[in-house]
Design a protein around this motif. Sequence first.
Motif, PDB file in Angstrom:
ATOM      1  N   ASP A 334       2.041  -5.854  -3.242  1.00  0.00           N
ATOM      2  CA  ASP A 334       2.175  -7.148  -2.562  1.00  0.00           C
ATOM      3  C   ASP A 334       3.180  -7.067  -1.422  1.00  0.00           C
ATOM      4  O   ASP A 334       2.933  -7.571  -0.322  1.00  0.00           O
ATOM      5  CB  ASP A 334       2.615  -8.206  -3.576  1.00  0.00           C
ATOM      6  N   ARG A 335       4.307  -6.423  -1.676  1.00  0.00           N
ATOM      7  CA  ARG A 335       5.376  -6.372  -0.684  1.00  0.00           C
ATOM      8  C   ARG A 335       5.004  -5.506   0.511  1.00  0.00           C
ATOM      9  O   ARG A 335       5.397  -5.792   1.637  1.00  0.00           O
ATOM     10  CB  ARG A 335       6.665  -5.880  -1.357  1.00  0.00           C
ATOM     11  N   VAL A 336       4.235  -4.469   0.269  1.00  0.00           N
ATOM     12  CA  VAL A 336       3.827  -3.586   1.357  1.00  0.00           C
ATOM     13  C   VAL A 336       2.624  -4.159   2.105  1.00  0.00           C
ATOM     14  O   VAL A 336       2.609  -4.214   3.346  1.00  0.00           O
ATOM     15  CB  VAL A 336       3.507  -2.174   0.814  1.00  0.00           C
ATOM     16  N   GLN A 337       1.614  -4.600   1.363  1.00  0.00           N
ATOM     17  CA  GLN A 337       0.352  -5.005   1.992  1.00  0.00           C
ATOM     18  C   GLN A 337       0.394  -6.438   2.522  1.00  0.00           C
ATOM     19  O   GLN A 337      -0.166  -6.722   3.585  1.00  0.00           O
ATOM     20  CB  GLN A 337      -0.792  -4.844   0.988  1.00  0.00           C
ATOM     21  N   ASN A 338       1.054  -7.342   1.810  1.00  0.00           N
ATOM     22  CA  ASN A 338       1.065  -8.748   2.231  1.00  0.00           C
ATOM     23  C   ASN A 338       2.321  -9.122   3.023  1.00  0.00           C
ATOM     24  O   ASN A 338       2.236  -9.854   4.011  1.00  0.00           O
ATOM     25  CB  ASN A 338       0.928  -9.677   1.014  1.00  0.00           C
ATOM     26  N   LEU A 339       3.487  -8.627   2.580  1.00  0.00           N
ATOM     27  CA  LEU A 339       4.726  -8.950   3.294  1.00  0.00           C
ATOM     28  C   LEU A 339       5.006  -7.972   4.437  1.00  0.00           C
ATOM     29  O   LEU A 339       5.940  -8.185   5.211  1.00  0.00           O
ATOM     30  CB  LEU A 339       5.908  -8.951   2.315  1.00  0.00           C
ATOM     31  N   LYS A 340       4.196  -6.901   4.516  1.00  0.00           N
ATOM     32  CA  LYS A 340       4.307  -5.902   5.591  1.00  0.00           C
ATOM     33  C   LYS A 340       5.690  -5.242   5.617  1.00  0.00           C
ATOM     34  O   LYS A 340       6.256  -4.962   6.682  1.00  0.00           O
ATOM     35  CB  LYS A 340       4.023  -6.530   6.968  1.00  0.00           C
ATOM     36  N   ALA A 341       6.247  -5.005   4.457  1.00  0.00           N
ATOM     37  CA  ALA A 341       7.567  -4.361   4.368  1.00  0.00           C
ATOM     38  C   ALA A 341       7.456  -2.874   4.655  1.00  0.00           C
ATOM     39  O   ALA A 341       6.467  -2.229   4.284  1.00  0.00           O
ATOM     40  CB  ALA A 341       8.166  -4.584   2.985  1.00  0.00           C
ATOM     41  N   ASP A 342       8.471  -2.333   5.318  1.00  0.00           N
ATOM     42  CA  ASP A 342       8.541  -0.880   5.455  1.00  0.00           C
ATOM     43  C   ASP A 342       9.681  -0.284   4.634  1.00  0.00           C
ATOM     44  O   ASP A 342       9.814   0.925   4.537  1.00  0.00           O
ATOM     45  CB  ASP A 342       8.652  -0.443   6.926  1.00  0.00           C
ATOM     46  N   THR A 343      10.498  -1.160   4.045  1.00  0.00           N
ATOM     47  CA  THR A 343      11.559  -0.704   3.141  1.00  0.00           C
ATOM     48  C   THR A 343      11.647  -1.665   1.957  1.00  0.00           C
ATOM     49  O   THR A 343      11.667  -2.881   2.144  1.00  0.00           O
ATOM     50  CB  THR A 343      12.931  -0.647   3.842  1.00  0.00           C
ATOM     51  N   THR A 362       4.684   7.036  -8.656  1.00  0.00           N
ATOM     52  CA  THR A 362       3.308   6.560  -8.859  1.00  0.00           C
ATOM     53  C   THR A 362       2.799   5.856  -7.605  1.00  0.00           C
ATOM     54  O   THR A 362       1.661   6.076  -7.162  1.00  0.00           O
ATOM     55  CB  THR A 362       3.248   5.602 -10.063  1.00  0.00           C
ATOM     56  N   ALA A 363       3.650   5.011  -7.015  1.00  0.00           N
ATOM     57  CA  ALA A 363       3.260   4.284  -5.797  1.00  0.00           C
ATOM     58  C   ALA A 363       3.016   5.251  -4.642  1.00  0.00           C
ATOM     59  O   ALA A 363       2.129   5.027  -3.804  1.00  0.00           O
ATOM     60  CB  ALA A 363       4.339   3.267  -5.430  1.00  0.00           C
ATOM     61  N   ARG A 364       3.787   6.340  -4.595  1.00  0.00           N
ATOM     62  CA  ARG A 364       3.568   7.340  -3.548  1.00  0.00           C
ATOM     63  C   ARG A 364       2.215   8.031  -3.737  1.00  0.00           C
ATOM     64  O   ARG A 364       1.467   8.255  -2.781  1.00  0.00           O
ATOM     65  CB  ARG A 364       4.702   8.379  -3.543  1.00  0.00           C
ATOM     66  N   ARG A 365       1.925   8.389  -4.986  1.00  0.00           N
ATOM     67  CA  ARG A 365       0.644   9.052  -5.260  1.00  0.00           C
ATOM     68  C   ARG A 365      -0.526   8.131  -4.919  1.00  0.00           C
ATOM     69  O   ARG A 365      -1.594   8.604  -4.493  1.00  0.00           O
ATOM     70  CB  ARG A 365       0.573   9.455  -6.738  1.00  0.00           C
ATOM     71  N   ALA A 366      -0.320   6.836  -5.111  1.00  0.00           N
ATOM     72  CA  ALA A 366      -1.380   5.869  -4.819  1.00  0.00           C
ATOM     73  C   ALA A 366      -1.482   5.557  -3.330  1.00  0.00           C
ATOM     74  O   ALA A 366      -2.428   4.888  -2.892  1.00  0.00           O
ATOM     75  CB  ALA A 366      -1.139   4.579  -5.601  1.00  0.00           C
ATOM     76  N   GLY A 367      -0.481   6.008  -2.549  1.00  0.00           N
ATOM     77  CA  GLY A 367      -0.499   5.784  -1.107  1.00  0.00           C
ATOM     78  C   GLY A 367       0.172   4.492  -0.665  1.00  0.00           C
ATOM     79  O   GLY A 367       0.172   4.166   0.529  1.00  0.00           O
ATOM     80  N   TRP A 368       0.760   3.748  -1.596  1.00  0.00           N
ATOM     81  CA  TRP A 368       1.428   2.489  -1.231  1.00  0.00           C
ATOM     82  C   TRP A 368       2.805   2.753  -0.618  1.00  0.00           C
ATOM     83  O   TRP A 368       3.303   1.956   0.168  1.00  0.00           O
ATOM     84  CB  TRP A 368       1.549   1.566  -2.440  1.00  0.00           C
ATOM     85  N   ASN A 370       4.924   5.837   1.512  1.00  0.00           N
ATOM     86  CA  ASN A 370       4.643   7.040   2.280  1.00  0.00           C
ATOM     87  C   ASN A 370       5.787   7.290   3.260  1.00  0.00           C
ATOM     88  O   ASN A 370       6.876   6.731   3.078  1.00  0.00           O
ATOM     89  CB  ASN A 370       3.305   6.901   3.018  1.00  0.00           C
ATOM     90  N   GLU A 371       5.559   8.064   4.285  1.00  0.00           N
ATOM     91  CA  GLU A 371       6.614   8.363   5.261  1.00  0.00           C
ATOM     92  C   GLU A 371       7.092   7.118   6.001  1.00  0.00           C
ATOM     93  O   GLU A 371       8.225   7.031   6.446  1.00  0.00           O
ATOM     94  CB  GLU A 371       6.104   9.390   6.278  1.00  0.00           C
ATOM     95  N   ASP A 372       6.197   6.148   6.143  1.00  0.00           N
ATOM     96  CA  ASP A 372       6.528   4.930   6.887  1.00  0.00           C
ATOM     97  C   ASP A 372       7.011   3.787   6.002  1.00  0.00           C
ATOM     98  O   ASP A 372       7.560   2.809   6.506  1.00  0.00           O
ATOM     99  CB  ASP A 372       5.306   4.458   7.683  1.00  0.00           C
ATOM    100  N   VAL A 373       6.759   3.884   4.721  1.00  0.00           N
ATOM    101  CA  VAL A 373       7.150   2.821   3.780  1.00  0.00           C
ATOM    102  C   VAL A 373       7.914   3.459   2.631  1.00  0.00           C
ATOM    103  O   VAL A 373       7.356   4.258   1.870  1.00  0.00           O
ATOM    104  CB  VAL A 373       5.922   2.062   3.229  1.00  0.00           C
ATOM    105  N   LYS A 374       9.194   3.099   2.527  1.00  0.00           N
ATOM    106  CA  LYS A 374      10.055   3.757   1.539  1.00  0.00           C
ATOM    107  C   LYS A 374      10.631   2.746   0.552  1.00  0.00           C
ATOM    108  O   LYS A 374      10.791   1.572   0.877  1.00  0.00           O
ATOM    109  CB  LYS A 374      11.193   4.506   2.237  1.00  0.00           C
ATOM    110  N   ALA A 375      10.940   3.238  -0.642  1.00  0.00           N
ATOM    111  CA  ALA A 375      11.576   2.406  -1.671  1.00  0.00           C
ATOM    112  C   ALA A 375      12.882   3.062  -2.094  1.00  0.00           C
ATOM    113  O   ALA A 375      12.992   4.294  -2.143  1.00  0.00           O
ATOM    114  CB  ALA A 375      10.653   2.239  -2.875  1.00  0.00           C
TER     115      ALA A 375
END
Length: 589
Positions: A334-343, A362-368, A370-375
């Motif tokens: 939700d935070r990545v796809q809807n809120l467009k968060a990159d961090t 797990t989120a990295r393996r799923a592609g949520w 990546n290099e542009d979106v970090k947690a």
Amino acid sequence: MASVPSLASTLQQQLADALTAALPEAGTADPLLRRSDRADFQANGILALAKKLKGNPRELASKVTAALPAGDLIKDIEVSGPGFLNVTLTDGAIIRTLAARAADGDRLGVPPKAAPGTTVIDYAQPNVAKEMHVGHLRSAVIGDAMVQILEFTGENVVRRHHIGDWGTQFGMLIQYLFEHPDELKHEDDKADGEAAMSSLNRVYKASRVLFDSDEEFKARSRDRVVALQAGDPETLAHWQRFVDESKIYFYSVFNKLDMEIDDPDIVGESGYNDMLEETCRILEETGVAVRSEGALCVFFDDVKGPDGNPVPLIVKKTNGGYGYAATDLSAIRDRVQNLKADTLVYVVDARQSLHFKMVFETARRAGWLNEDVKAHQLAFGTVLGKDGKPFKTREGTTVRLEDLLDEAVDRATTVVREKAGKVGLSEDEIIENGRYVGVGAVKYADLSTSAVRDYKFDLDQMVSLNGDTSVYLQYAYARIRSILRKAGDAKPTAHPELELAPAERALGLHLDQFGAVLDEVAEGYEPHKLAAYLYQLASHLTTFYDQCQVLSDENPAEVVENRLFLVELTARTLHQGMKLLGIRTPERL
């Protein structure tokens, strides 16, 4: 809004340009500039450069100094030891830079990010129908400070309070409320936090007794969980009553903490219910998660139990129920796809580090991610008592957060009242300052410690005027405000033509570091470094007071004005820095 380069960055650039001019064969070179006790700054980069070019470092250093431009920045530069450059700045450069900062209002010359991103900060996560305790303190205080700091740097910040508002325990509570519908009502329908928590406690205790003693009630409660998860409207309406009652209580505690929490920021576990099944389907279809003994799991090579067998992240249980992982992974989506968060920043207890390590992977393996979106987990340690053990009451129970804050305010009010006569505080000011000092003391003790470390909760030390405490900083600010009130016709005015005393230079150079410190704090999510900077600023101010009298008939008018300028900018920096930590600075103390 003016962007004011720091003295260090200006000097760094001049030295880098001189390195390139003197040694073009070296390409781009870093002078490795740092503060020094031998001069204002020391540049150490020539040593590495000399080794690379197989040259004499002192000769290279001399070439660099000869290539530096003439100007009013550098007063003296000395080649020391095996090629170190000791640099002393002119007094005029210091004052001119500070004057530019002073002219930039509340931003103090600190530029906002040129290309801000969007950061979601997950912090202050209380549980519905449960009292907040000392364990909730750090997430709230650290998270709120990072929100303020990141917003100041220009980042787009989305607050998220991931409250515990879902789960099997609500079946028991909701069923009891169905059978005792008046239990959450208040006589005036305007419950305060204390009344709200009292009624929630009453319902919890009564329902627990019934659940443990009455098998029929237990069965009805379990059926109610099924109805809740199925979205039964009447069941959801009763669940909402618990959420609303809890919010009344939460807001009262956050208000005591001097924190602003808004309804749209609260998106609890329930907010992701509609995404859980799809999250599980995506993970299974992509092979990120696999079935193991009926459960949907994600396995990791480096996560094993004491027996050496892999310990999985369980996304969906054998009985079809969802674990915390499903909710946390849905929240990431939700935070990545809807809120467009990159961090994504999670201000969560260090004891949950393994869980979040597995969730993020797990989120990295799923592609949520990546290099542009970090947690990032901003992990924090435990609040300890004076005995070095987890902070408990004498009865061994966890300390209520409200009780802790009330005691801090009471203790601080006593300290303020003892000093009130000297500055003529009214009773209202004593009470208000007591609140600011008490809450500030609790916050600062937390924020002045590296988040990941445990710290001891010692109220006597926290409200002390001596040492590294918020009271020391608040008192420094109030002292400056008192001087400015006494200044009469003399106004804070920068005088770059004056020669500065050593304490004036030290104070000025430290003031100029404010922006660089904020950059470092924001980059590493380390609010303790801002607290350390402010304490050092107050310490420089104390030395300045001891060595440089501000208001004196013996001093020329321009000296008085310049010193008023220095202390006034110090006050503004203290005020802004403390504000970013969520701490008030009283005008009189």
